[in-house]
Scaffold this motif. Sequence first.
Motif, PDB file in Angstrom:
ATOM      1  N   LEU A 114       0.819  -1.214   0.000  1.00 56.64           N
ATOM      2  CA  LEU A 114       0.000   0.000   0.000  1.00 56.64           C
ATOM      3  C   LEU A 114       0.852   1.263   0.000  1.00 56.64           C
ATOM      4  CD1 LEU A 114      -2.761  -1.116   2.529  1.00 56.64           C
ATOM      5  CD2 LEU A 114      -2.954  -0.959   0.043  1.00 56.64           C
ATOM      6  N   GLN A 115       2.062   1.159   0.555  1.00 58.20           N
ATOM      7  CA  GLN A 115       2.988   2.292   0.539  1.00 58.20           C
ATOM      8  C   GLN A 115       3.705   2.436  -0.796  1.00 58.20           C
ATOM      9  OE1 GLN A 115       5.657   1.657   3.858  1.00 58.20           O
ATOM     10  NE2 GLN A 115       4.473   2.984   5.202  1.00 58.20           N
ATOM     11  N   GLY A 116       3.612   1.412  -1.638  1.00 55.68           N
ATOM     12  CA  GLY A 116       4.284   1.459  -2.931  1.00 55.68           C
ATOM     13  C   GLY A 116       5.767   1.150  -2.858  1.00 55.68           C
ATOM     14  N   VAL A 117       6.181   0.405  -1.823  1.00 59.35           N
ATOM     15  CA  VAL A 117       7.591   0.035  -1.676  1.00 59.35           C
ATOM     16  C   VAL A 117       7.997  -0.948  -2.769  1.00 59.35           C
ATOM     17  CG1 VAL A 117       9.270  -1.117  -0.150  1.00 59.35           C
ATOM     18  CG2 VAL A 117       7.543   0.436   0.807  1.00 59.35           C
ATOM     19  N   ASP A 118       9.189  -0.801  -3.292  1.00 58.69           N
ATOM     20  CA  ASP A 118       9.717  -1.710  -4.311  1.00 58.69           C
ATOM     21  C   ASP A 118       9.710  -3.138  -3.771  1.00 58.69           C
ATOM     22  OD1 ASP A 118      11.786  -3.315  -5.759  1.00 58.69           O
ATOM     23  OD2 ASP A 118      12.048  -1.448  -6.868  1.00 58.69           O
ATOM     24  N   TYR A 119       9.178  -4.074  -4.551  1.00 58.35           N
ATOM     25  CA  TYR A 119       9.038  -5.461  -4.099  1.00 58.35           C
ATOM     26  C   TYR A 119      10.368  -6.066  -3.680  1.00 58.35           C
ATOM     27  CZ  TYR A 119       7.547 -10.307  -3.873  1.00 58.35           C
ATOM     28  OH  TYR A 119       7.282 -11.578  -3.430  1.00 58.35           O
ATOM     29  N   ARG A 120      11.447  -5.670  -4.367  1.00 61.01           N
ATOM     30  CA  ARG A 120      12.757  -6.236  -4.051  1.00 61.01           C
ATOM     31  C   ARG A 120      13.224  -5.833  -2.652  1.00 61.01           C
ATOM     32  NH1 ARG A 120      15.361  -3.905  -9.470  1.00 61.01           N
ATOM     33  NH2 ARG A 120      13.947  -2.261  -8.766  1.00 61.01           N
ATOM     34  N   LYS A 121      12.711  -4.728  -2.144  1.00 62.08           N
ATOM     35  CA  LYS A 121      13.100  -4.269  -0.818  1.00 62.08           C
ATOM     36  C   LYS A 121      12.233  -4.868   0.285  1.00 62.08           C
ATOM     37  CE  LYS A 121      14.753   0.205  -2.546  1.00 62.08           C
ATOM     38  NZ  LYS A 121      14.578   1.680  -2.489  1.00 62.08           N
ATOM     39  N   MET A 122      11.075  -5.413  -0.121  1.00 60.33           N
ATOM     40  CA  MET A 122      10.127  -5.901   0.878  1.00 60.33           C
ATOM     41  C   MET A 122      10.687  -7.078   1.679  1.00 60.33           C
ATOM     42  SD  MET A 122       6.435  -5.712  -1.002  1.00 60.33           S
ATOM     43  CE  MET A 122       5.837  -4.192  -1.737  1.00 60.33           C
ATOM     44  N   ASN A 123      11.234  -8.078   0.974  1.00 61.53           N
ATOM     45  CA  ASN A 123      11.771  -9.243   1.665  1.00 61.53           C
ATOM     46  C   ASN A 123      12.942  -8.882   2.564  1.00 61.53           C
ATOM     47  OD1 ASN A 123       9.940 -11.069   0.714  1.00 61.53           O
ATOM     48  ND2 ASN A 123      11.266 -11.894  -0.894  1.00 61.53           N
ATOM     49  N   VAL A 124      13.755  -7.920   2.118  1.00 64.07           N
ATOM     50  CA  VAL A 124      14.898  -7.474   2.914  1.00 64.07           C
ATOM     51  C   VAL A 124      14.414  -6.907   4.240  1.00 64.07           C
ATOM     52  CG1 VAL A 124      16.807  -5.832   3.028  1.00 64.07           C
ATOM     53  CG2 VAL A 124      16.297  -7.006   0.877  1.00 64.07           C
ATOM     54  N   ARG A 125      13.297  -6.187   4.201  1.00 67.00           N
ATOM     55  CA  ARG A 125      12.755  -5.607   5.414  1.00 67.00           C
ATOM     56  C   ARG A 125      12.023  -6.651   6.269  1.00 67.00           C
ATOM     57  NH1 ARG A 125       9.179  -0.122   5.194  1.00 67.00           N
ATOM     58  NH2 ARG A 125      10.869   0.405   3.738  1.00 67.00           N
ATOM     59  N   MET A 126      11.397  -7.613   5.602  1.00 66.02           N
ATOM     60  CA  MET A 126      10.567  -8.579   6.309  1.00 66.02           C
ATOM     61  C   MET A 126      11.358  -9.666   7.026  1.00 66.02           C
ATOM     62  SD  MET A 126       7.662 -11.178   4.786  1.00 66.02           S
ATOM     63  CE  MET A 126       8.910 -12.037   3.799  1.00 66.02           C
ATOM     64  N   MET A 127      12.388 -10.199   6.398  1.00 69.37           N
ATOM     65  CA  MET A 127      13.022 -11.404   6.917  1.00 69.37           C
ATOM     66  C   MET A 127      13.591 -11.261   8.329  1.00 69.37           C
ATOM     67  SD  MET A 127      12.170 -13.673   4.906  1.00 69.37           S
ATOM     68  CE  MET A 127      13.009 -14.963   5.832  1.00 69.37           C
ATOM     69  N   PRO A 128      14.281 -10.167   8.673  1.00 73.07           N
ATOM     70  CA  PRO A 128      14.764 -10.060  10.062  1.00 73.07           C
ATOM     71  C   PRO A 128      13.619 -10.068  11.073  1.00 73.07           C
ATOM     72  CG  PRO A 128      15.842  -8.438   8.649  1.00 73.07           C
ATOM     73  CD  PRO A 128      14.729  -9.034   7.838  1.00 73.07           C
ATOM     74  N   ILE A 129      12.484  -9.503  10.702  1.00 68.37           N
ATOM     75  CA  ILE A 129      11.338  -9.436  11.616  1.00 68.37           C
ATOM     76  C   ILE A 129      10.743 -10.820  11.830  1.00 68.37           C
ATOM     77  CG2 ILE A 129       9.003  -8.510  11.941  1.00 68.37           C
ATOM     78  CD1 ILE A 129       9.903  -6.056  10.325  1.00 68.37           C
ATOM     79  N   VAL A 130      10.493 -11.553  10.741  1.00 69.15           N
ATOM     80  CA  VAL A 130       9.848 -12.864  10.886  1.00 69.15           C
ATOM     81  C   VAL A 130      10.786 -13.878  11.527  1.00 69.15           C
ATOM     82  CG1 VAL A 130       8.216 -12.459   9.015  1.00 69.15           C
ATOM     83  CG2 VAL A 130      10.414 -13.542   8.495  1.00 69.15           C
ATOM     84  N   LYS A 131      12.088 -13.722  11.326  1.00 67.67           N
ATOM     85  CA  LYS A 131      13.045 -14.598  12.007  1.00 67.67           C
ATOM     86  C   LYS A 131      13.019 -14.338  13.511  1.00 67.67           C
ATOM     87  CE  LYS A 131      16.256 -15.290   8.139  1.00 67.67           C
ATOM     88  NZ  LYS A 131      17.600 -14.959   7.579  1.00 67.67           N
ATOM     89  N   GLU A 132      12.973 -13.066  13.889  1.00 66.92           N
ATOM     90  CA  GLU A 132      12.913 -12.700  15.308  1.00 66.92           C
ATOM     91  C   GLU A 132      11.636 -13.230  15.946  1.00 66.92           C
ATOM     92  OE1 GLU A 132      13.343 -11.081  19.074  1.00 66.92           O
ATOM     93  OE2 GLU A 132      14.851 -11.376  17.514  1.00 66.92           O
ATOM     94  N   LEU A 133      10.544 -13.230  15.179  1.00 64.18           N
ATOM     95  CA  LEU A 133       9.257 -13.672  15.705  1.00 64.18           C
ATOM     96  C   LEU A 133       9.046 -15.181  15.572  1.00 64.18           C
ATOM     97  CD1 LEU A 133       6.923 -10.797  14.431  1.00 64.18           C
ATOM     98  CD2 LEU A 133       7.939 -11.082  16.679  1.00 64.18           C
ATOM     99  N   GLY A 134       9.976 -15.871  14.939  1.00 69.42           N
ATOM    100  CA  GLY A 134       9.895 -17.321  14.839  1.00 69.42           C
ATOM    101  C   GLY A 134       8.864 -17.846  13.860  1.00 69.42           C
TER     102      GLY A 134
END
Length: 254
Positions: A114-134
């Motif tokens: 919804l923010q229009g973030v480049d798809y290639r940057k999305m996984n980079v931002r997501m992976m540390p978060i989901v790893k931390e959350l298990g």
Amino acid sequence: MTVLEVENLKKIYRPRFGGNQVQALSKVTFSVEEGEYVAIMGESGSGKTTLLNMLAALDKPTEGEVYLDGKPLSAIREKDLSKFRRDHLGFVFQDFNLLDTFNLKDNILLPLVLQGVDYRKMNVRMMPIVKELGIAGLLEKYPYEVSGGQKQRAAVARALITDPRLILADEPTGALDSKSTDELLGVFERINQSGQTILMVTHSVKAASKAGRVLFIKDGEVFHQVYKGEQTDEQFYQNISATLTMLATGGERQ
């Protein structure tokens, strides 16, 4: 630095077709500093949900003002409110609010889409978060394929993905079993320790005892507050329980 400031907030609901008006909030004033973890408690009907709606810019006060980083929410144009919430606030709800037609990955990434973030940057931002959350191994699963605790972790990841100034959590443990509750509260503690500011509305003394400060709402006002300080979780739990008893039995404001 003050992230959230609430000044003399008042909310009166006036029926459209006559009847008695209802005052849900009355002169509520408090602030939340950057990195704080604050819980709000009170009996049903005390004004907690109304207050949360004001803080989220989902409803407008009759009087008073809410400031986020010094900016009054009343100054935000109606057409810009959705974008403001998406860019600055993260939400965690009791019922998760995940889309069953999206897998967990797509649910988590939706705010970035919804923010229009480049798809290639999305996984980079997501992976540390989901790893931390298990939940890194659950991203392709759909909400109906995972447990309540895992759904709530996905909801937390979705809230964190935009790096919000403030997390607003509405009864986040209300639909979880004891084990999932403990796990989620551990998650909240860790993300708070990393610097994330959290404001949580809860009926759970256990959940509130993990916060650094608890505000008690009674009859639409901030009736009392307690700080954790050097208390253990158990000591703070007892302190909160005693304060709730005082509120329920008509004790004096402290």
